[in-house]
Scaffold this motif. Structure first.
Motif, mmCIF file in Angstrom:
data_model
loop_
_atom_site.group_PDB
_atom_site.id
_atom_site.type_symbol
_atom_site.label_atom_id
_atom_site.label_comp_id
_atom_site.label_asym_id
_atom_site.label_seq_id
_atom_site.Cartn_x
_atom_site.Cartn_y
_atom_site.Cartn_z
ATOM 1 N N THR A 535 -8.057 5.886 -0.310
ATOM 2 C CA THR A 535 -7.164 5.764 -1.461
ATOM 3 C C THR A 535 -7.672 6.586 -2.634
ATOM 4 N N LEU A 536 -8.958 6.487 -2.914
ATOM 5 C CA LEU A 536 -9.515 7.189 -4.071
ATOM 6 C C LEU A 536 -9.425 8.702 -3.913
ATOM 7 N N ARG A 537 -9.410 9.194 -2.687
ATOM 8 C CA ARG A 537 -9.277 10.635 -2.489
ATOM 9 C C ARG A 537 -7.902 11.144 -2.921
ATOM 10 N N LEU A 538 -6.895 10.235 -2.966
ATOM 11 C CA LEU A 538 -5.586 10.631 -3.488
ATOM 12 C C LEU A 538 -5.584 10.734 -5.008
ATOM 13 N N LEU A 539 -6.575 10.105 -5.654
ATOM 14 C CA LEU A 539 -6.610 10.067 -7.115
ATOM 15 C C LEU A 539 -7.574 11.074 -7.712
ATOM 16 N N ALA A 540 -8.560 11.520 -6.962
ATOM 17 C CA ALA A 540 -9.564 12.430 -7.527
ATOM 18 C C ALA A 540 -10.160 13.279 -6.419
ATOM 19 N N GLU A 541 -10.768 14.394 -6.841
ATOM 20 C CA GLU A 541 -11.477 15.274 -5.899
ATOM 21 C C GLU A 541 -12.872 14.713 -5.677
ATOM 22 N N LEU A 542 -13.080 14.026 -4.545
ATOM 23 C CA LEU A 542 -14.354 13.370 -4.270
ATOM 24 C C LEU A 542 -15.205 14.238 -3.350
ATOM 25 N N PRO A 543 -16.467 14.527 -3.736
ATOM 26 C CA PRO A 543 -17.345 15.302 -2.840
ATOM 27 C C PRO A 543 -17.694 14.532 -1.576
#
Length: 801
Positions: A535-543
């Motif tokens: 889910t969080l990958r839809l909200l931000a660019e996560l390394p």
């Protein structure tokens, strides 16, 4: 006694007094004689009177419907205000008592239709009842509107019936509905609480908060009213002149027996006055006949209760004398161009060509009046009267230009096929009646073009791009509380729903930096979003991401806002999640942001926004610790699966009936703008229907007057198909010329109005569909008039009385 003495009157004979009746008595007698001609003129007289009354009646019917609009809107507003709860408008909290209830909006959509409703849980034995509801539904029960009951009982409502899930135990009365076709329900619940988003109220009924109408919309509304009503007035004026040739021959007979010109005009006015008065009665009767049927008609998602269709008395008091006066004035003006002598009506001589200069004065005056209004801005107080007057002058000016244009074009028509020659000769002899027949459609098309130009020019002010990306996700489901269980149920439930290709859910809240309040009085605050790594990958660019990680999200290009986020989200320091109430005492809940939290860049999510603040996985923070949180699921469906959206709504209702389901759209329309557009479509449909009916009546009237000529042509061997084509050409040519004039006038009027509101022309080709509609109307009218034409071409048409 001489001959001179015989001729001289006796000296003792008293003079004979000359009795001269009063002017009013003379006029009344002449008007009465005109009424007698209309009623006792045999079959021909009655046919003309009935055609006139039918034409006037159609126009009066639409005027009465228009005069009922204020009452319909007032009644709708009253019903809407009667079912408003005070808590919905931010009033003080209502304490729990035996006369209160907890409610929540349970509105849903079903195949594009809005289904309004509420979930209700009474606090005691005497809860307030919604308008139109006789008894509070128990848990698992609901009362529905008649339209919703019909839908639920039909095969097409199976999915909606499964979604609502309650047993129908009653019907919502008219007092609780905005219109007869509204889909609405009230359902009982035993699990609804304020913690789940419910509101407590002590009763229904509140003053509606109405926002002021945008000045741009005022301009548009005024123009729409003018465009819809001016063709009606023109048609009424045209209907009064039905059968003018036969009337003029009767007046010539009166001249032969001694009537002067003034008296013949008064007699003609009386005849027209009777036809108009009968038309008022016909219009009233048609209005009363149509009124009960209105409830079953729904145009562009708009309907009305028959009981609400009550014309405003002030408008009725204006319509009645206006129709009667217009009938007299139009008749007298028409007679000015005709010379009625004792031996006949002078029509055979070549008439004087129509002059152009004075016909240009009306549209020029209209443009001048509109130019004096000045610039209209968003904060400008708009005076509607100059706008209405200018638009009326321009549109009426088009009707005065049309006869000149038709006469100028047909004057040089020669040669061609026989049907074309017959049509051209007929127009050359009498182009006025043909011009009058299409004047209504000319005004309607011109007005529609102007309205559409203004409507398109305002588009950008009332339609905004919301940035939602349906290619990534097209549905969002929200609940008014945060819960790890609900988040997981949403994720699992929607992933298993038919037609869903992806689903993610998060819990959202706000966090505040604890400590003393700063000097500026505002504590640093930011958002907190909890979800899985996917889910969080839809909200931000996560390394990289693993359960238990936390992040601080920044929005690129917003340094000041990012600094504010960093003021709140200090790594290794606590943040205030909110306050839980323990025995009624607020208890702060603190959580320490891990020092390992990494800074990431936000990306645009499927809702169309970029989320900054703290991003956390469930392993780092339990969503159950978040008071006043929001649980949100984002869903993507397969458009190839029928009713995929309905399956999603059913799943959401099964998980929690208090959830709100919203579909993503690329644009969002202002409600006032959308309602004005709906009114334009409804009014335009009614006006076009009236124009088609009026042209049909006018066409039949013209054919009836030429019945003898048609019979003579058939007797001499003219083929009926030739006459049918001639009728088409002599009707189509004025329509084409009228359409060209309407396009020019409509584009001019639209450009002037757009300049008034400082908008540019969005599309110069908006006239294409309206011009096509005008041509389609004339083809339809011609096709419907063929059967009467065939009957009038029989040999018995040569008979004479």
């Amino acid at each position: 006694m001489t001959l001179l003495d015989q001729r001289r009157p006796p000296a003792y004979a008293p003079p004979v007094p000359k009795r001269t009746p009063g002017r009013l008595r003379t006029w009344a007698g002449d008007l009465g004689l005109g009424v007698r001609f209309a009623t006792a003129g045999g079959r021909e007289g009655w046919i003309r009177t009935l055609l006139t009354s039918l034409g006037v009646g159609l126009g009066v019917t639409l005027l009465l419907l228009a005069a009922s609009v204020p009452r319909v809107m007032d009644a709708r507003a009253e019903r809407e205000g009667a079912r408003v709860t005070g808590a919905a408008w931010g009033e003080a909290p209502v304490p729990r008592s035996d006369t209160t209830l907890v409610w929540i909006d349970a509105e849903t959509e079903y195949r594009g239709a809005t289904v309004g409703g509420q979930l209700l849980r009474p606090d005691g034995g005497r809860p307030p009842l919604p308008p139109g509801v006789a008894k509070m539904p128990a848990a698992g029960e609901m009362v529905v509107s008649p339209a919703l009951r019909e839908l639920l009982d039909s095969p097409g409502g199976a999915l909606l019936k499964e979604r609502l899930g309650h047993r129908v135990v009653g019907t919502v009365a008219d007092a609780g509905l905005l219109d007869p076709e509204e889909l609405r329900f009230y359902a009982g619940s035993d699990t609804l609480t304020k913690a789940k988003g419910g509101h407590r109220t002590a009763g229904y009924g509140s003053a509606m908060n109405t926002s002021p109408v945008n000045p741009y919309l005022i301009v548009l509304i005024v123009l729409i009213c003018v465009v819809l009503l001016v063709p009606v007035a023109i048609f009424i004026a045209t209907a009064v002149r039905f059968g003018g040739d036969r009337r003029d021959r009767r007046l010539a007979a009166l001249r032969l027996v001694g009537a002067d010109i003034a008296r013949t005009r008064r007699i003609a006015a009386g005849e027209a006055l009777f036809g108009a008065a009968l038309g008022l009665l016909v219009g009233g009767a048609l209005f009363l006949a149509v009124r009960p049927l209105i409830g079953g008609v729904r145009l562009w998602n708009l309907s009305a209760f028959p009981a609400d269709l009550v014309p405003a008395p002030s408008l009725v008091a204006l319509i009645v004398p206006a129709v009667l006066v217009a009938a007299v004035v139009v008749t007298l003006v028409a007679l000015r161009s005709v010379t009625i002598e004792p031996l006949g009506v002078v029509r055979g001589a070549r008439p004087r060509r129509r002059r152009l200069w004075w016909r240009l004065l009306l549209p020029v005056a209209g443009v001048t009046v509109l130019s004096t209004v000045g610039t209209v801005g968003e904060a400008t107080a708009v005076d509607p009267y100059p706008i209405a007057a200018g638009a009326v002058l321009v549109l009426v000016g088009l009707t005065t230009l049309l006869p000149w244009l038709v006469e100028a074009v047909v004057a040089g028509l020669t040669g061609g096929p026989v049907p074309w020659q017959l049509a051209a000769r007929r127009l050359q002899l009498s182009s006025g009646s043909a011009s009058r027949a299409v004047s209504g459609i000319t005004v309607a098309v011109a007005g529609a073009i102007a309205v559409q130009m203004v409507f398109a020019g305002m588009h950008d002010d009332f339609v905004r791009i919301v940035g939602q990306n349906p290619t990534r996700a097209n549905i969002t489901v929200e609940a008014s509380y945060g819960s790890a269980r609900l988040t997981q149920e949403m994720t699992d439930g929607f992933r298993d729903t038919k037609g869903v290709t992806a689903a993610v859910a998060v819990a959202e809240s706000y966090v505040v930096r604890p400590g003393p309040i700063p000097r500026h009085g505002i504590r640093p605050t930011t958002t907190l979003t909890i979800g899985t790594c996917a889910t969080l990958r839809l909200l931000a660019e996560l390394p990289s991401c693993a359960d238990g990680d936390t992040f601080v999200s920044h929005i690129s290009g917003r340094k000041e806002q990012n600094d504010w986020v960093d003021e709140t989200a200090r790594r290794g320091e606590p943040v205030l999640l909110g306050s839980h109430e323990v025995d009624g005492v607020p208890t702060p809940s603190l959580w320490t942001l891990p020092a390992s939290a990494r800074t990431v860049e936000a990306r645009t999510d499927p809702v169309g926004v970029r989320t900054d603040g703290i991003l956390a996985t469930p392993g780092a923070l339990d969503p159950g610790r978040l008071p006043d949180a929001l649980t949100r699921a984002t869903i993507r469906t397969d458009e190839r699966v029928p009713d995929a959206e309905e399956y999603v709504r059913n799943t959401a209702a099964a998980i929690d009936p208090t959830t709100r389901v919203m579909t993503f759209k690329a644009v969002e329309r202002d409600k006032q703008y959308a309602s004005v557009g709906t009114g334009l479509l409804v009014g335009g449909t009614a006006t076009m229907a009236l124009i088609a009916a009026s042209m049909l009546v006018s066409q039949i009237e013209q054919l009836r007057e030429r019945r003898r000529l048609l019979s003579v042509l058939v007797a001499f061997g003219t083929r009926r198909s030739t006459l049918a084509w001639s009728v088409l050409w002599q009707t189509a040519l004025p329509v084409v010329l009228g359409t060209l004039l309407a396009v020019a006038g409509g584009l001019t009027l639209g450009a002037v109005l757009l300049n008034m509101i400082t908008k540019r022309v969005a599309d110069w080709w908006v006239f294409v569909p309206f011009a096509g509609a005008g041509i389609a109307v004339i083809l339809l009218v011609t096709l419907v008039s063929l059967p009467p034409l065939w009957r009038m071409m029989r040999p018995d048409g040569l008979r004479s009385e």
